[in-house]
Motif scaffolding. Sequence first.
Motif, PDB file in Angstrom:
ATOM      1  N   ASP A   7     -59.785  81.022  37.220  1.00 42.99           N
ATOM      2  CA  ASP A   7     -59.802  79.594  36.848  1.00 42.99           C
ATOM      3  C   ASP A   7     -58.510  78.881  37.241  1.00 42.99           C
ATOM      4  OD1 ASP A   7     -58.022  80.582  35.010  1.00 42.99           O
ATOM      5  OD2 ASP A   7     -59.118  79.944  33.229  1.00 42.99           O
TER       6      ASP A   7
ATOM      7  N   ARG B 247     -55.509  83.922  37.529  1.00 45.23           N
ATOM      8  CA  ARG B 247     -56.901  84.083  37.094  1.00 45.23           C
ATOM      9  C   ARG B 247     -57.823  83.258  37.984  1.00 45.23           C
ATOM     10  NH1 ARG B 247     -58.423  84.866  31.542  1.00 45.23           N
ATOM     11  NH2 ARG B 247     -59.780  83.114  32.016  1.00 45.23           N
TER      12      ARG B 247
ATOM     13  N   GLY C 160     -49.113  65.398  33.986  1.00 45.09           N
ATOM     14  CA  GLY C 160     -49.784  66.397  34.817  1.00 45.09           C
ATOM     15  C   GLY C 160     -49.098  66.679  36.141  1.00 45.09           C
ATOM     16  N   TYR C 161     -48.063  65.898  36.476  1.00 46.95           N
ATOM     17  CA  TYR C 161     -47.396  66.036  37.771  1.00 46.95           C
ATOM     18  C   TYR C 161     -46.068  66.782  37.681  1.00 46.95           C
ATOM     19  CZ  TYR C 161     -50.403  62.498  39.965  1.00 46.95           C
ATOM     20  OH  TYR C 161     -51.464  61.804  40.477  1.00 46.95           O
TER      21      TYR C 161
ATOM     22  N   THR D 252     -51.258  89.124  27.448  1.00 40.56           N
ATOM     23  CA  THR D 252     -50.315  89.142  28.570  1.00 40.56           C
ATOM     24  C   THR D 252     -49.679  90.514  28.727  1.00 40.56           C
ATOM     25  OG1 THR D 252     -49.860  86.810  28.169  1.00 40.56           O
ATOM     26  CG2 THR D 252     -48.275  88.010  29.538  1.00 40.56           C
TER      27      THR D 252
ATOM     28  N   ASN E 296     -50.458  71.627  25.419  1.00 43.24           N
ATOM     29  CA  ASN E 296     -50.319  73.096  25.423  1.00 43.24           C
ATOM     30  C   ASN E 296     -50.058  73.632  24.021  1.00 43.24           C
ATOM     31  OD1 ASN E 296     -50.744  73.979  27.979  1.00 43.24           O
ATOM     32  ND2 ASN E 296     -48.619  73.735  28.618  1.00 43.24           N
TER      33      ASN E 296
ATOM     34  N   TRP F  41     -48.256  81.556  30.881  1.00 43.84           N
ATOM     35  CA  TRP F  41     -49.488  81.117  31.554  1.00 43.84           C
ATOM     36  C   TRP F  41     -49.387  79.621  31.785  1.00 43.84           C
ATOM     37  CZ3 TRP F  41     -52.790  84.442  33.569  1.00 43.84           C
ATOM     38  CH2 TRP F  41     -52.867  85.743  33.048  1.00 43.84           C
ATOM     39  N   GLN F  42     -49.550  79.198  33.029  1.00 37.92           N
ATOM     40  CA  GLN F  42     -49.436  77.783  33.352  1.00 37.92           C
ATOM     41  C   GLN F  42     -50.493  77.384  34.379  1.00 37.92           C
ATOM     42  OE1 GLN F  42     -46.916  75.410  32.265  1.00 37.92           O
ATOM     43  NE2 GLN F  42     -46.617  76.994  30.706  1.00 37.92           N
ATOM     44  N   THR F  43     -50.996  76.153  34.236  1.00 40.59           N
ATOM     45  CA  THR F  43     -51.860  75.599  35.285  1.00 40.59           C
ATOM     46  C   THR F  43     -50.967  74.985  36.350  1.00 40.59           C
ATOM     47  OG1 THR F  43     -51.930  73.526  34.069  1.00 40.59           O
ATOM     48  CG2 THR F  43     -53.763  75.035  33.738  1.00 40.59           C
TER      49      THR F  43
ATOM     50  N   LEU G 264     -49.956  83.340  35.784  1.00 37.39           N
ATOM     51  CA  LEU G 264     -48.936  83.971  34.946  1.00 37.39           C
ATOM     52  C   LEU G 264     -47.635  83.909  35.736  1.00 37.39           C
ATOM     53  CD1 LEU G 264     -48.489  85.482  32.248  1.00 37.39           C
ATOM     54  CD2 LEU G 264     -48.786  87.615  33.503  1.00 37.39           C
TER      55      LEU G 264
ATOM     56  N   GLU H 116     -52.370  85.659  22.455  1.00 40.28           N
ATOM     57  CA  GLU H 116     -52.107  85.522  23.886  1.00 40.28           C
ATOM     58  C   GLU H 116     -51.038  86.503  24.371  1.00 40.28           C
ATOM     59  OE1 GLU H 116     -50.439  82.150  26.562  1.00 40.28           O
ATOM     60  OE2 GLU H 116     -52.041  81.311  25.345  1.00 40.28           O
TER      61      GLU H 116
ATOM     62  N   LYS I 139     -52.172  76.473  21.764  1.00 42.59           N
ATOM     63  CA  LYS I 139     -51.574  77.745  21.338  1.00 42.59           C
ATOM     64  C   LYS I 139     -51.719  77.973  19.836  1.00 42.59           C
ATOM     65  CE  LYS I 139     -49.891  78.148  25.479  1.00 42.59           C
ATOM     66  NZ  LYS I 139     -50.493  79.027  26.460  1.00 42.59           N
TER      67      LYS I 139
ATOM     68  N   MET J 104     -55.407  79.602  36.402  1.00 42.86           N
ATOM     69  CA  MET J 104     -54.275  79.768  35.487  1.00 42.86           C
ATOM     70  C   MET J 104     -53.343  80.849  36.062  1.00 42.86           C
ATOM     71  SD  MET J 104     -53.481  78.418  32.516  1.00 42.86           S
ATOM     72  CE  MET J 104     -54.694  78.083  31.274  1.00 42.86           C
TER      73      MET J 104
ATOM     74  N   ARG K 125     -44.265  66.811  34.168  1.00 40.37           N
ATOM     75  CA  ARG K 125     -44.116  68.173  33.639  1.00 40.37           C
ATOM     76  C   ARG K 125     -42.744  68.719  34.005  1.00 40.37           C
ATOM     77  NH1 ARG K 125     -49.255  71.757  35.117  1.00 40.37           N
ATOM     78  NH2 ARG K 125     -47.828  73.378  34.434  1.00 40.37           N
TER      79      ARG K 125
ATOM     80  N   ALA L 194     -59.574  74.171  30.163  1.00 40.96           N
ATOM     81  CA  ALA L 194     -59.412  75.362  31.006  1.00 40.96           C
ATOM     82  C   ALA L 194     -60.149  76.534  30.348  1.00 40.96           C
ATOM     83  CB  ALA L 194     -57.934  75.691  31.188  1.00 40.96           C
ATOM     84  N   LEU L 195     -60.824  77.310  31.169  1.00 44.85           N
ATOM     85  CA  LEU L 195     -61.643  78.413  30.655  1.00 44.85           C
ATOM     86  C   LEU L 195     -60.814  79.380  29.815  1.00 44.85           C
ATOM     87  CD1 LEU L 195     -64.413  79.759  30.665  1.00 44.85           C
ATOM     88  CD2 LEU L 195     -63.753  80.945  32.771  1.00 44.85           C
ATOM     89  N   PHE L 196     -59.620  79.688  30.308  1.00 45.52           N
ATOM     90  CA  PHE L 196     -58.738  80.633  29.603  1.00 45.52           C
ATOM     91  C   PHE L 196     -58.412  80.128  28.199  1.00 45.52           C
ATOM     92  CE2 PHE L 196     -54.230  82.090  28.903  1.00 45.52           C
ATOM     93  CZ  PHE L 196     -54.531  83.425  28.685  1.00 45.52           C
TER      94      PHE L 196
ATOM     95  N   ARG M  56     -59.687  65.530  25.786  1.00 48.98           N
ATOM     96  CA  ARG M  56     -59.511  64.343  26.643  1.00 48.98           C
ATOM     97  C   ARG M  56     -60.870  63.735  26.932  1.00 48.98           C
ATOM     98  NH1 ARG M  56     -56.475  67.888  30.262  1.00 48.98           N
ATOM     99  NH2 ARG M  56     -54.256  67.760  29.775  1.00 48.98           N
TER     100      ARG M  56
ATOM    101  N   ASP N 187     -48.058  66.488  28.120  1.00 50.96           N
ATOM    102  CA  ASP N 187     -48.457  67.825  28.581  1.00 50.96           C
ATOM    103  C   ASP N 187     -48.011  68.939  27.633  1.00 50.96           C
ATOM    104  OD1 ASP N 187     -49.836  67.303  31.041  1.00 50.96           O
ATOM    105  OD2 ASP N 187     -47.916  66.678  31.879  1.00 50.96           O
ATOM    106  N   ILE N 188     -46.804  68.819  27.089  1.00 50.30           N
ATOM    107  CA  ILE N 188     -46.303  69.903  26.233  1.00 50.30           C
ATOM    108  C   ILE N 188     -47.080  69.925  24.918  1.00 50.30           C
ATOM    109  CG2 ILE N 188     -44.264  70.960  25.173  1.00 50.30           C
ATOM    110  CD1 ILE N 188     -42.516  69.369  27.131  1.00 50.30           C
TER     111      ILE N 188
END
Lengths: 466, 206
Positions: A19, A17, A198-199, B181, B110, A159-161, A23, B177, B114, A21, A229, B164-166, B121, B106-107
């Motif tokens: 932004d 996407r 984030g890494y 997809t 997310n 979907w992942q950044t 898939l 979602e 969802k 993101m 991550r 994030a925009l999404f 943050r 991180d998990i």
Amino acid sequence: MSTIIRKIWDRHIVAERPDGMCLLYIDRHLVHEVTSPQAFEGMRQAGRKVRRPFSLLAVPDHNVPTSADRLTRIEDPDSRIQIETLRENALAAGITLFDMDDIRQGIVHVTGPENGLILPGVTAVCGDSHTSTLGAFGAVAFGIGTSEVEHALATQTLWQTRPREMRINVTGMLGAGVSAKDVILAIIAKIGSGGGSGYAIEYTGEAIRRMSMEERLTVCNMTIEGGGRFGMVAPDETTFSYLSGRPAAPGASQWESAVADWKTLVSDPGTSYDREVSIDASRIVPQVTWGTSPEDALPVTGVVPDPAEQPDPRVRERMERAMRYMDLRPGMRLTDIPVDKVFIGSCTNARIEDLRLAAKVAAGRKVADGVTAMVVPGSGLVKQQAEAEGLDRIFLEAGFQWRLPGCSMCLGMNPDRLKPGERCASTSNRNYEGRQGPGGRTHLMSPMMAVAAAVAGKISDVREVL
Amino acid sequence: MIEKFVSLNAIAVPLNRGNVDTDAIIPARFLKTVKRTGLGDNLFHAWRYDEGGREVPDFPLNKPPYRGGKILVTGENFGCGSSREHAVWALMDYGIRVVIAPSFGDIFYNNGLKNGLLPVRLAAGEVRGLIGSIEDSPGDVISVDLPAQTVTGPDGAVCPFDIALFSKECLLEGLDEIALTLKHEPDIAQYEREGKRKSPWLFLDI
């Protein structure tokens, strides 16, 4: 110019996407009984089907008892329901299941790799944070929640950044009595439990190159305890020879082309990372955690730290809280801390090499009076191999229990757990409050160090008995 | 499924600790359910109740002014550790819809998105300020506005946040979602056809 992280990531983009993101296509998906039932239920309610059942493996591990009579007796009805639900869901969807009576059953992150399911360059997910383990093959492998399990079941994608990229370079060679577990504990102590947030992390350097697959799995396993991550090691001859001949690895007709492809999965020389960390392996001594976060790892030669010396009041408060929970005093030598229980097992340290190293220290020695010590192999195949090598005899003669495979005392979900106030030398990955049972106290360490603690009845420096 | 989230004015509860792990949010022994509901009673179990199962009076969720608060304000690396989505389900089952912290596992972050639990943050100093004001004046209300991406403290100070925009779109609309997809089905099928040609070993049955 690209890192291995980006190379694998880019290969798996189905759509992107504006932004940023992505898939991502998911090659391998492992499921266990705790985090999957609600995902399968969601699929049923929406009338959806598992898109690619043969990319999945289902294994019960968290709830399974490790006692010999477990096939006929699981006392906890809720545990039984979760295991039965996994069985029913796997059968209905046509997913391969390593059930409790299957020699291949074990901890998902042990049995997946040993059956050749995880290959260099794949994306692999599981509803379990320790999926980072699987990055040891040079794979993008990360833990997900149940909603994402459902998404991956239905679409074979997520979907992942994009992650930021970190390189952790482990130079030099490890000394005697020092293992992969000590390396990763020292790394976490250095970067902190949120340091990898984030890494994606690539582990490089001579010490990593010299490691066996089992050791690399241990390092990548605890990437999540540093907040990362996912973590990975670029594949090399060690990886290829480990995979050769494993059931789900490419067969002879595809092997050459697979290896040729895998050899391209390296970071290009001179590629830059968002963050670089370096650590000298030759200076790492056996590590032990004193507190309630994996970042509380210290050299075993050290003392319990003094919160009063901390300038930051928030850090001081956290340390004081951990000190109370662990019932320790500042300045105490770590080697003066007695233990009640010893646990050798978990997805961190229950592979054959871990058991070999532990058995070497246990041979000819006895577990101290008053200490209960157990060895829980990571899978039925690990158990079988260990028994073929006579390791079970060594452990049993030393006074350890030799149990059936499962997550066991790593988390308080099955009958193996600490009682309030009990103190455990544990080869697992988390020393959080209550992790091994309400009120239980955990000191993380390597398998060799755990045996040394079992024999001495207190935390000990294994180098002194080698 | 995502529970729609647009904005919220609610009592905020301070939990002034860093590295709150998902074992603390919901201990493993409560994960033996095949449902998503009913976990709220055991939220923060080891901190909220004593060994006899009685409420610990000075734990924030047990203090009357904070009871039923829908916004949690806490320290760095909230939700680190296990991937258990049960942590999000337990918070939401209790009634929490927003968690404000300097950083998240991180998990967990997310998992929140969802389900419709908004993780926000903010800079460490901003979070300290919010915790200070709701500790000094328990029961005070914080406002969270997702379209504007702002948090407004009890004193009226406005802090912008990123998302994030999404994820923002999914939350605002309460979108499914997976259905979104599945619109990419032709792309997924095309990816698989190419993959089977280029790396057939990845498509063997396991």
